[in-house]
Design an enzyme around this catalytic site. Structure first.
Site, PDB file in Angstrom:
ATOM      1  N   ASP A  73     -13.836   6.485  -3.372  1.00 54.17           N
ATOM      2  CA  ASP A  73     -13.219   5.812  -4.565  1.00 54.17           C
ATOM      3  C   ASP A  73     -13.921   6.783  -5.683  1.00 54.17           C
ATOM      4  O   ASP A  73     -13.062   7.130  -6.688  1.00 54.17           O
ATOM      5  CB  ASP A  73     -13.486   4.429  -4.963  1.00 54.17           C
ATOM      6  CG  ASP A  73     -12.568   3.705  -3.919  1.00 54.17           C
ATOM      7  OD1 ASP A  73     -11.410   4.090  -3.518  1.00 54.17           O
ATOM      8  OD2 ASP A  73     -12.927   2.207  -3.863  1.00 54.17           O
ATOM      9  N   GLY A 130     -15.352  -5.050 -12.520  1.00 54.04           N
ATOM     10  CA  GLY A 130     -15.059  -5.554 -11.165  1.00 54.04           C
ATOM     11  C   GLY A 130     -15.556  -4.425 -10.175  1.00 54.04           C
ATOM     12  O   GLY A 130     -16.402  -3.373 -10.308  1.00 54.04           O
ATOM     13  N   THR A 142     -16.200 -10.875 -19.239  1.00 51.72           N
ATOM     14  CA  THR A 142     -17.410 -11.997 -18.857  1.00 51.72           C
ATOM     15  C   THR A 142     -18.562 -10.791 -18.821  1.00 51.72           C
ATOM     16  O   THR A 142     -18.913 -10.176 -18.074  1.00 51.72           O
ATOM     17  CB  THR A 142     -17.107 -12.356 -17.266  1.00 51.72           C
ATOM     18  OG1 THR A 142     -15.887 -12.715 -17.225  1.00 51.72           O
ATOM     19  CG2 THR A 142     -18.388 -13.348 -16.904  1.00 51.72           C
ATOM     20  N   SER A 185       0.785  -1.302   0.081  1.00 56.40           N
ATOM     21  CA  SER A 185       0.093  -0.027   0.015  1.00 56.40           C
ATOM     22  C   SER A 185       0.910   1.395   0.009  1.00 56.40           C
ATOM     23  O   SER A 185       1.660   1.347   0.718  1.00 56.40           O
ATOM     24  CB  SER A 185      -1.111   0.034   1.194  1.00 56.40           C
ATOM     25  OG  SER A 185      -1.568   1.302   1.329  1.00 56.40           O
ATOM     26  N   ASN A 213     -17.264  -6.027 -20.782  1.00 58.10           N
ATOM     27  CA  ASN A 213     -16.208  -6.657 -19.903  1.00 58.10           C
ATOM     28  C   ASN A 213     -16.242  -8.032 -20.339  1.00 58.10           C
ATOM     29  O   ASN A 213     -16.928  -8.540 -21.270  1.00 58.10           O
ATOM     30  CB  ASN A 213     -17.235  -6.886 -18.684  1.00 58.10           C
ATOM     31  CG  ASN A 213     -16.175  -7.450 -17.656  1.00 58.10           C
ATOM     32  OD1 ASN A 213     -15.057  -7.069 -17.271  1.00 58.10           O
ATOM     33  ND2 ASN A 213     -16.781  -8.412 -16.817  1.00 58.10           N
ATOM     34  N   LYS A 248     -13.943  -4.481   1.199  1.00 59.84           N
ATOM     35  CA  LYS A 248     -14.679  -3.448   1.288  1.00 59.84           C
ATOM     36  C   LYS A 248     -16.196  -3.620   1.389  1.00 59.84           C
ATOM     37  O   LYS A 248     -16.898  -2.615   1.812  1.00 59.84           O
ATOM     38  CB  LYS A 248     -14.492  -2.788  -0.077  1.00 59.84           C
ATOM     39  CG  LYS A 248     -13.114  -2.254  -0.166  1.00 59.84           C
ATOM     40  CD  LYS A 248     -12.959  -1.427  -1.861  1.00 59.84           C
ATOM     41  CE  LYS A 248     -11.784  -0.676  -1.857  1.00 59.84           C
ATOM     42  NZ  LYS A 248     -11.617   0.043  -2.885  1.00 59.84           N
ATOM     43  N   TYR A 282      -2.381   2.154 -12.282  1.00 60.39           N
ATOM     44  CA  TYR A 282      -0.954   3.140 -12.165  1.00 60.39           C
ATOM     45  C   TYR A 282       0.293   2.638 -12.286  1.00 60.39           C
ATOM     46  O   TYR A 282       1.335   3.340 -11.878  1.00 60.39           O
ATOM     47  CB  TYR A 282      -1.123   4.117 -11.012  1.00 60.39           C
ATOM     48  CG  TYR A 282      -1.282   3.516  -9.706  1.00 60.39           C
ATOM     49  CD1 TYR A 282      -0.196   3.413  -8.935  1.00 60.39           C
ATOM     50  CD2 TYR A 282      -2.721   3.153  -9.257  1.00 60.39           C
ATOM     51  CE1 TYR A 282      -0.494   2.618  -7.533  1.00 60.39           C
ATOM     52  CE2 TYR A 282      -2.963   2.844  -7.926  1.00 60.39           C
ATOM     53  CZ  TYR A 282      -1.837   2.337  -7.178  1.00 60.39           C
ATOM     54  OH  TYR A 282      -2.034   1.920  -5.761  1.00 60.39           O
ATOM     55  N   GLY A 330      -3.685   7.045 -13.586  1.00 61.15           N
ATOM     56  CA  GLY A 330      -4.463   6.401 -12.447  1.00 61.15           C
ATOM     57  C   GLY A 330      -4.150   6.809 -11.042  1.00 61.15           C
ATOM     58  O   GLY A 330      -4.797   6.413  -9.961  1.00 61.15           O
ATOM     59  N   THR A 348      -9.404  -1.993   2.068  1.00 62.75           N
ATOM     60  CA  THR A 348      -8.894  -2.339   0.618  1.00 62.75           C
ATOM     61  C   THR A 348      -9.498  -3.600   0.635  1.00 62.75           C
ATOM     62  O   THR A 348     -10.066  -4.498   1.591  1.00 62.75           O
ATOM     63  CB  THR A 348      -7.800  -1.922   0.386  1.00 62.75           C
ATOM     64  OG1 THR A 348      -7.589  -2.207  -1.082  1.00 62.75           O
ATOM     65  CG2 THR A 348      -6.593  -3.007   0.972  1.00 62.75           C
TER      66      THR A 348
HETATM   67  P1  ATR Z   1     -12.247  -6.151  -8.821  1.00 64.96           P
HETATM   68  O1  ATR Z   1     -12.178  -4.751  -9.292  1.00 64.96           O
HETATM   69  O2  ATR Z   1     -13.334  -6.413  -8.186  1.00 64.96           O
HETATM   70  O3  ATR Z   1     -10.824  -6.673  -7.977  1.00 64.96           O
HETATM   71  P2  ATR Z   1     -10.910  -8.031 -10.754  1.00 64.96           P
HETATM   72  O4  ATR Z   1     -11.589  -9.261 -10.641  1.00 64.96           O
HETATM   73  O5  ATR Z   1      -9.658  -7.899 -10.141  1.00 64.96           O
HETATM   74  O6  ATR Z   1     -12.167  -7.167 -10.043  1.00 64.96           O
HETATM   75  O7  ATR Z   1     -11.027  -7.887 -12.253  1.00 64.96           O
HETATM   76  C1  ATR Z   1     -10.909  -6.565 -12.755  1.00 64.96           C
HETATM   77  C2  ATR Z   1     -11.389  -6.622 -14.263  1.00 64.96           C
HETATM   78  O8  ATR Z   1     -10.283  -6.839 -15.191  1.00 64.96           O
HETATM   79  C3  ATR Z   1     -12.548  -7.286 -14.657  1.00 64.96           C
HETATM   80  O9  ATR Z   1     -13.649  -6.788 -15.415  1.00 64.96           O
HETATM   81  C4  ATR Z   1     -11.980  -8.534 -15.329  1.00 64.96           C
HETATM   82  O10 ATR Z   1     -13.054  -9.216 -16.278  1.00 64.96           O
HETATM   83  P3  ATR Z   1     -13.701 -10.356 -16.033  1.00 64.96           P
HETATM   84  O11 ATR Z   1     -14.814  -9.956 -14.984  1.00 64.96           O
HETATM   85  O12 ATR Z   1     -14.039 -11.198 -17.295  1.00 64.96           O
HETATM   86  O13 ATR Z   1     -12.755 -11.289 -15.131  1.00 64.96           O
HETATM   87  C5  ATR Z   1     -10.863  -7.824 -16.084  1.00 64.96           C
HETATM   88  N1  ATR Z   1      -9.808  -8.494 -16.645  1.00 64.96           N
HETATM   89  C6  ATR Z   1      -8.850  -9.220 -15.908  1.00 64.96           C
HETATM   90  N2  ATR Z   1      -8.014  -9.853 -16.627  1.00 64.96           N
HETATM   91  C7  ATR Z   1      -8.616 -10.038 -18.029  1.00 64.96           C
HETATM   92  C8  ATR Z   1      -8.402 -10.249 -19.400  1.00 64.96           C
HETATM   93  N3  ATR Z   1      -7.315 -10.942 -19.648  1.00 64.96           N
HETATM   94  N4  ATR Z   1      -9.009  -9.742 -20.491  1.00 64.96           N
HETATM   95  C9  ATR Z   1     -10.110  -8.996 -20.344  1.00 64.96           C
HETATM   96  N5  ATR Z   1     -10.433  -8.370 -18.914  1.00 64.96           N
HETATM   97  C10 ATR Z   1      -9.883  -8.925 -17.988  1.00 64.96           C
END
Ligand code: ATR
Length: 260
Positions: free
Chosen positions: A90, A118, A142, A2, A140, A53, A207, A228, A49
């Site tokens: 945030d 996310g 997914t 951090s 996204n 959260k 960042y 960022g 964090t």
């Molecule tokens: P959080 O912000 O809650 O920690 P995270 O699981 O770290 O979320 O993921 C952050 C974002 O990066 C998500 O939108 C993730 O997409 P998925 O929802 O499909 O997992 C995206 N992300 C991470 N790796 C990726 C990749 N290789 N290609 C496209 N998106 C990716």
């Protein structure tokens, strides 16, 4: 890892405030007990964090509308009444960083495209809607996660397929990457920027590195870019005010100190 102790430490010293800001790791199951102990020890509050959260919000006695709307808290205050008050700064950090770093940016001038669904995306969507962007496209990897998030915010947010992220139906005025793509050690975000409006703003919440491939390409193509780091610095302002009574600002000195 951090950066917050350095950041708050700088403000405490600069404003001659009395206080200490330190990082403590707590396993998810022990989070409520950790908070109770810190409260008993006389801490004024905590930043929270990942992955704490959401539980931070649910365990608080009171919360701001912002924290409730985002569904997560990153800033807790231990009130003299004994209550724990939750806030989420945030969204504030995200938008204040843009207003300070790109003063000519007017979010109302056209739609935004947000990449990722996310926890960070939720705060970004909330901030952009509060700043009165006319519409948000959300992409996204997914799709289900994007749809769930879009549904939460109603018809102001439209999901577009991840593979069509460069083909939003309208020229994009504000592009935000909230995915981990572009971060050191992760794959790059390959993004065709031809769907952006002239004078569009491009920002990344990643960042490390400060200038991601996305920001590099956007800068080369003449767009306004904002990195960022500023979001991290700005989100800390409300906590510093509440806990230490400071009135801090984000400037180049602070950026350098946190980056060292
Ligand atoms: P959080 O912000 O809650 O920690 P995270 O699981 O770290 O979320 O993921 C952050 C974002 O990066 C998500 O939108 C993730 O997409 P998925 O929802 O499909 O997992 C995206 N992300 C991470 N790796 C990726 C990749 N290789 N290609 C496209 N998106 C990716």
């Amino acid at each position: 890892h951090s950066k917050s102790p350095k950041l708050h430490g700088h403000w405490i010293a600069k404003h001659s405030a009395h206080g200490l800001y330190t990082a403590i790791e707590t396993p998810p199951g022990a989070f409520p007990q950790t908070v109770q102990i810190l409260k008993k020890m006389g801490f004024a509050g905590v930043n929270v964090t990942l992955p704490h959260k959401e539980i931070a919000l649910h365990r608080a006695d009171t919360a701001t509308d912002t924290a409730r709307s985002i569904g997560a808290a990153n800033t807790l205050r231990f009130l003299s009444t004994g209550d724990i008050h939750a806030d989420n700064t945030d969204a504030y950090g995200f938008i204040e960083n843009l207003y300070q770093s790109a003063p000519q940016w007017d979010p109302t001038q056209g739609p935004a495209l947000v990449l990722g669904a996310g926890g960070a995306a939720r705060a970004v969507l909330y901030a952009l809607l509060q700043a009165k962007v006319p519409h948000i496209y959300l992409a996204n990897r997914t799709a289900d996660k994007a749809q769930t998030l879009a549904d939460f915010f109603g018809d102001m947010v439209t999901v577009i397929p991840w593979n069509d992220r460069a083909k939003a139906p309208q020229p994009i005025h504000t592009l935000v990457n909230t995915t981990s793509l572009g971060m050191t050690g992760h794959a790059d975000l390959h993004m065709d920027l031809r769907g952006l409006a002239d004078h569009a703003l491009v920002t990344d919440i990643v960042y490390t590195p400060l200038k991601t491939e996305l920001l590099h390409n956007a800068e080369q193509q003449g767009y306004t870019t904002v990195d960022g780091l500023g979001m991290l610095l700005h989100q800390a302002i409300p906590g510093s005010k509440a806990w230490f009574g400071t009135d801090p600002i984000v400037d180049d000195d602070l950026r350098q100190i946190v980056l060292e």
